[in-house]
Every structure is written in structure tokens, then in C-alpha cells.
Scaffold this active site. Structure first.
Site, short mmCIF file in Angstrom:
data_model
loop_
_atom_site.label_atom_id
_atom_site.label_comp_id
_atom_site.label_asym_id
_atom_site.label_seq_id
_atom_site.Cartn_x
_atom_site.Cartn_y
_atom_site.Cartn_z
N TYR A 108 -2.65 -0.34 10.27
CA TYR A 108 -2.85 -1.10 9.30
C TYR A 108 -0.96 -0.20 7.95
O TYR A 108 -0.69 -1.38 7.58
CB TYR A 108 -3.73 -0.16 8.23
CG TYR A 108 -4.00 -0.29 6.86
CD1 TYR A 108 -4.51 -1.65 6.23
CD2 TYR A 108 -3.14 0.59 5.61
CE1 TYR A 108 -4.56 -1.70 4.63
CE2 TYR A 108 -3.83 -0.03 4.92
CZ TYR A 108 -3.22 -1.04 4.11
OH TYR A 108 -3.94 -1.16 2.36
N SER A 131 0.85 -1.15 -0.06
CA SER A 131 0.14 0.02 0.04
C SER A 131 0.78 1.12 0.07
O SER A 131 1.52 1.15 0.41
CB SER A 131 -0.69 0.29 1.34
OG SER A 131 -1.15 0.93 1.31
N1 LIG Z 1 -8.13 -0.72 -1.57
C1 LIG Z 1 -7.38 0.68 -1.86
O1 LIG Z 1 -7.66 1.61 -1.93
C2 LIG Z 1 -6.12 -0.57 -1.13
C3 LIG Z 1 -5.25 0.89 -1.87
C4 LIG Z 1 -3.68 0.26 -1.44
C5 LIG Z 1 -3.82 -1.05 -0.62
N2 LIG Z 1 -4.82 -2.44 -0.89
C6 LIG Z 1 -4.50 -3.69 -0.04
O2 LIG Z 1 -5.06 -4.46 -1.49
C7 LIG Z 1 -5.08 -5.43 -1.44
C8 LIG Z 1 -6.71 -5.94 -1.54
O3 LIG Z 1 -7.49 -4.75 -1.29
P1 LIG Z 1 -9.80 -4.22 -1.63
O4 LIG Z 1 -9.23 -2.99 -1.35
O5 LIG Z 1 -9.29 -5.25 -2.66
O6 LIG Z 1 -10.20 -5.10 -0.67
P2 LIG Z 1 -11.26 -6.24 -0.68
O7 LIG Z 1 -12.39 -5.67 -1.89
O8 LIG Z 1 -11.69 -5.99 0.98
O9 LIG Z 1 -10.81 -7.47 -0.94
C9 LIG Z 1 -10.46 -8.14 -0.14
C10 LIG Z 1 -10.01 -9.44 -0.41
O10 LIG Z 1 -9.12 -10.28 0.86
C11 LIG Z 1 -9.79 -11.20 1.43
N3 LIG Z 1 -9.32 -11.90 2.42
C12 LIG Z 1 -9.52 -10.87 3.56
N4 LIG Z 1 -8.86 -11.43 4.72
C13 LIG Z 1 -8.08 -12.65 4.17
C14 LIG Z 1 -8.12 -14.18 4.63
N5 LIG Z 1 -7.71 -13.73 5.70
N6 LIG Z 1 -8.05 -15.17 4.24
C15 LIG Z 1 -7.98 -14.16 2.59
N7 LIG Z 1 -8.51 -13.94 2.36
C16 LIG Z 1 -9.10 -12.95 3.12
C17 LIG Z 1 -10.87 -10.68 1.25
O11 LIG Z 1 -12.39 -11.56 1.04
P3 LIG Z 1 -13.26 -11.90 2.58
O12 LIG Z 1 -14.27 -10.10 2.88
O13 LIG Z 1 -13.94 -12.84 2.37
O14 LIG Z 1 -12.28 -11.80 3.83
C18 LIG Z 1 -11.13 -10.28 0.03
O15 LIG Z 1 -11.14 -11.28 -1.43
C19 LIG Z 1 -5.22 -5.56 0.53
O16 LIG Z 1 -4.27 -6.03 0.60
C20 LIG Z 1 -5.42 -4.56 1.02
O17 LIG Z 1 -4.67 -3.83 1.31
C21 LIG Z 1 -5.43 -1.60 -1.08
#
Ligand SMILES: NC(=O)c1ccc[n+]([C@@H]2O[C@H](COP(=O)([O-])OP(=O)(O)OC[C@H]3O[C@@H](n4cnc5c(N)ncnc54)[C@H](OP(=O)(O)O)[C@@H]3O)[C@@H](O)[C@H]2O)c1
Length: 253
Positions: free
Chosen positions: A157, A144
Site C-alpha cells: 500500500y 496517503s
Molecule cells: N481512511 C483513511 O485513513 C485513509 C488514509 C489515507 C488515505 N486514504 C485514501 O483515501 C481514499 C478513500 O479511502 P476511504 O478511507 O474512504 O475508503 P473506503 O471507505 O474503503 O472507500 C473506498 C471507495 O473506493 C471505491 N473503490 C475501491 N476500488 C475501486 C475501483 N477499482 N473502482 C472504483 N471504485 C473503487 C470503493 O467502492 P467499493 O467498496 O464498492 O469497491 C469505495 O467507494 C483511498 O484512496 C485511500 O487509500 C484513506
């Protein structure tokens, strides 16, 4: 054929990555913590593009790692690619002085500890077998912008993502001689379920200049970056941070 496991790919950035990898010709294992309707819908969406199986397991359960990798390899063939994308936000945004141990442990367990040990299990498998040197092998870690930039209402985080960024560097050093590339993709402001409560505020700030391109990003933006990296389209690189943030962290005054 390259074979990828993408953690946390039942939706959001992970699902867009799984689709982008399938479009590049990868066979893909899609993961979420449980085998639910969302995971099955994600698998169906990827299967419309190419070979795909479900690999449900909680990444924070380290004992599940090797059996899950074995199951994916039995279904799709030897893994070439790991995308450590699964992640969680904080239990509650707020004053750093009130951060709970439960939220700290959850962030560190899922966002840093799990990706370290899953990468370890993946690498041990890859190193244990003969490989075609022409097939590109890589680990792509989704950390991130908060690995670098403080969001003071989400300190735990930020700490977990900073740890994950260092894990990426250490993995790159260890695995470079083994011809496994390691990348750290650092998304900025991406519209997903994780950011849904705050994305309109960030959209306005992006349009007002927080990012150099005046927009928030999409999961597809990040999926395209990861698929390029995993396909070896940046040859002779490893250990790199890709700031996938529309220039948000470019220093300026
Ligand atoms: N969106 C942003 O702006 C942003 C920015 C920087 C970094 N990120 C990073 O990008 C990654 C994806 O984020 P996103 O925005 O796509 O989030 P999201 O829509 O909340 O998706 C997260 C995914 O991870 C899964 N997950 C969570 N805990 C888990 C576990 N213990 N085991 C297996 N799967 C798990 C969730 O499944 P369930 O819901 O079923 O648990 C979901 O499929 C994350 O690492 C996040 O920190 C996102």
C-alpha cells in the site's frame, strides 16, 4: 458550472468529497466499481444538495475510462475537475516478507496505475476543447501519509501511494502550462470503512500524541479540503502536497 468526477465516492472520503463539492455548486458524478445499492444511496445523498449522476466503473479497467468520462459529460457538461480518490488497502496486513503478488498488483493497479491513466484521459479531453480561462480546472489525487511514512505491515500500500504521489508531481509539471492545477492530498488517520478494524487503536494513539491535534479525522475533514482546492481557493498553487493528517508527520523529538 464546474463539473467533477469523484472516483470511489460510494462511501467514505469520496462520498464526503462529492457532498462538499455539490455544496460548493459543482455538478458531481459519483463512482464506484459497480452500480449497486450503496452507489445509488450515495447519488441520492448528493442529489439532495445539487446535480449528480452515477458513473459506475472499475477504475482499474482502463478501457472503461474514456467511455465513462464521455457519459458524465453527456449528462452534466464538460468536466472541469477530477478527484482520484478510489483506493484499496492490502489483502492482508503482515510481514513484508510474506506480501503476495496478488496484493501488490491490486494496490498498484487501483491506487497508482488507474489514477495515472484516468488523469491522462481527463486531461486529453480538457485540452481538446476551447476553455473559459476563468473556470478553475484541477485534478486532486488522494494519496496517503503512507506515501511518505512507512507502515511496515502494509508495504505494498505504501509503495502504491508513493507512486501516486510522484504521479501527482509529474501531472502538475505537465499540466501547469495548460492551467490545470494538480494537488496531492495525503490523509492521515481517517475513520472510514477502510480503517474500521484499526481505528480505535489509532484513536488512542492520536490522543496519546501521534497527531498534533489529538483526534482522528473524519471523511468530512478531507472533503472540505478537496472542495477548497477544487474551487480554486488556493490560487497560484499547483503541485502541492496537502498533509491532511493533523500534523502527524511534522518531524519532532
Ligand atoms: N481512511 C483513511 O485513513 C485513509 C488514509 C489515507 C488515505 N486514504 C485514501 O483515501 C481514499 C478513500 O479511502 P476511504 O478511507 O474512504 O475508503 P473506503 O471507505 O474503503 O472507500 C473506498 C471507495 O473506493 C471505491 N473503490 C475501491 N476500488 C475501486 C475501483 N477499482 N473502482 C472504483 N471504485 C473503487 C470503493 O467502492 P467499493 O467498496 O464498492 O469497491 C469505495 O467507494 C483511498 O484512496 C485511500 O487509500 C484513506
Amino acid at each position: 458550472m464546474q463539473v467533477a468526477l469523484v472516483t470511489g465516492s460510494s462511501r467514505g472520503i469520496g462520498l464526503a468529497t462529492a457532498k462538499a463539492l455539490a455544496a460548493e455548486g459543482f455538478a458531481v458524478a459519483v463512482n464506484g466499481p459497480v452500480d449497486d445499492a450503496e452507489l445509488r444511496a450515495a447519488v441520492a445523498a448528493v442529489q439532495a444538495i445539487g446535480p449528480c449522476v452515477a458513473a459506475p466503473f472499475d477504475v482499474s479497467d482502463l478501457s472503461a475510462h474514456d467511455p465513462a468520462l464521455a457519459q458524465v459529460e453527456a449528462a452534466l457538461g464538460p468536466l472541469t475537475t477530477l478527484v482520484n480518490n478510489a483506493g484499496v488497502g492490502v489483502l492482508q496486513r503482515g510481514d513484508l516478507l510474506e506480501v503476495s503478488e496478488a496484493s501488490w498488483d491490486r494496490c498498484l493497479n487501483i491506487n497508482s496505475k488507474a489514477m495515472f491513466f484516468l488523469a491522462q484521459a481527463f486531461a486529453k479531453r480538457v485540452l481538446a476543447r476551447p476553455r473559459d480561462a476563468a473556470v478553475f480546472h484541477a485534478i486532486v489525487n488522494v494519496t496517503s501519509s503512507n506515501a511518505m511514512a512507512v507502515a511496515v505491515q502494509r508495504a505494498e500500500y505504501c509503495a502504491s501511494k508513493a507512486a501516486a504521489a510522484m504521479v501527482s508531481k509529474a501531472l502538475a509539471v505537465r499540466l501547469g502550462p495548460e492551467n490545470i492545477a494538480v494537488y496531492d492530498v495525503q490523509p492521515g488517520l481517517i475513520a472510514t470503512e477502510m480503517t474500521a478494524p484499526v481505528i480505535e487503536m489509532y484513536r488512542k494513539r492520536a490522543e496519546d500524541g501521534l497527531t498534533l491535534f489529538p483526534r482522528v479525522g473524519s471523511p468530512e475533514d478531507i472533503g472540505a479540503i478537496i472542495a477548497s482546492l477544487a474551487s480554486g481557493k488556493l490560487p497560484y498553487t499547483t503541485g502541492q502536497v496537502i498533509s491532511a493528517d493533523a500534523g502527524m508527520l511534522v518531524p519532532r523529538f
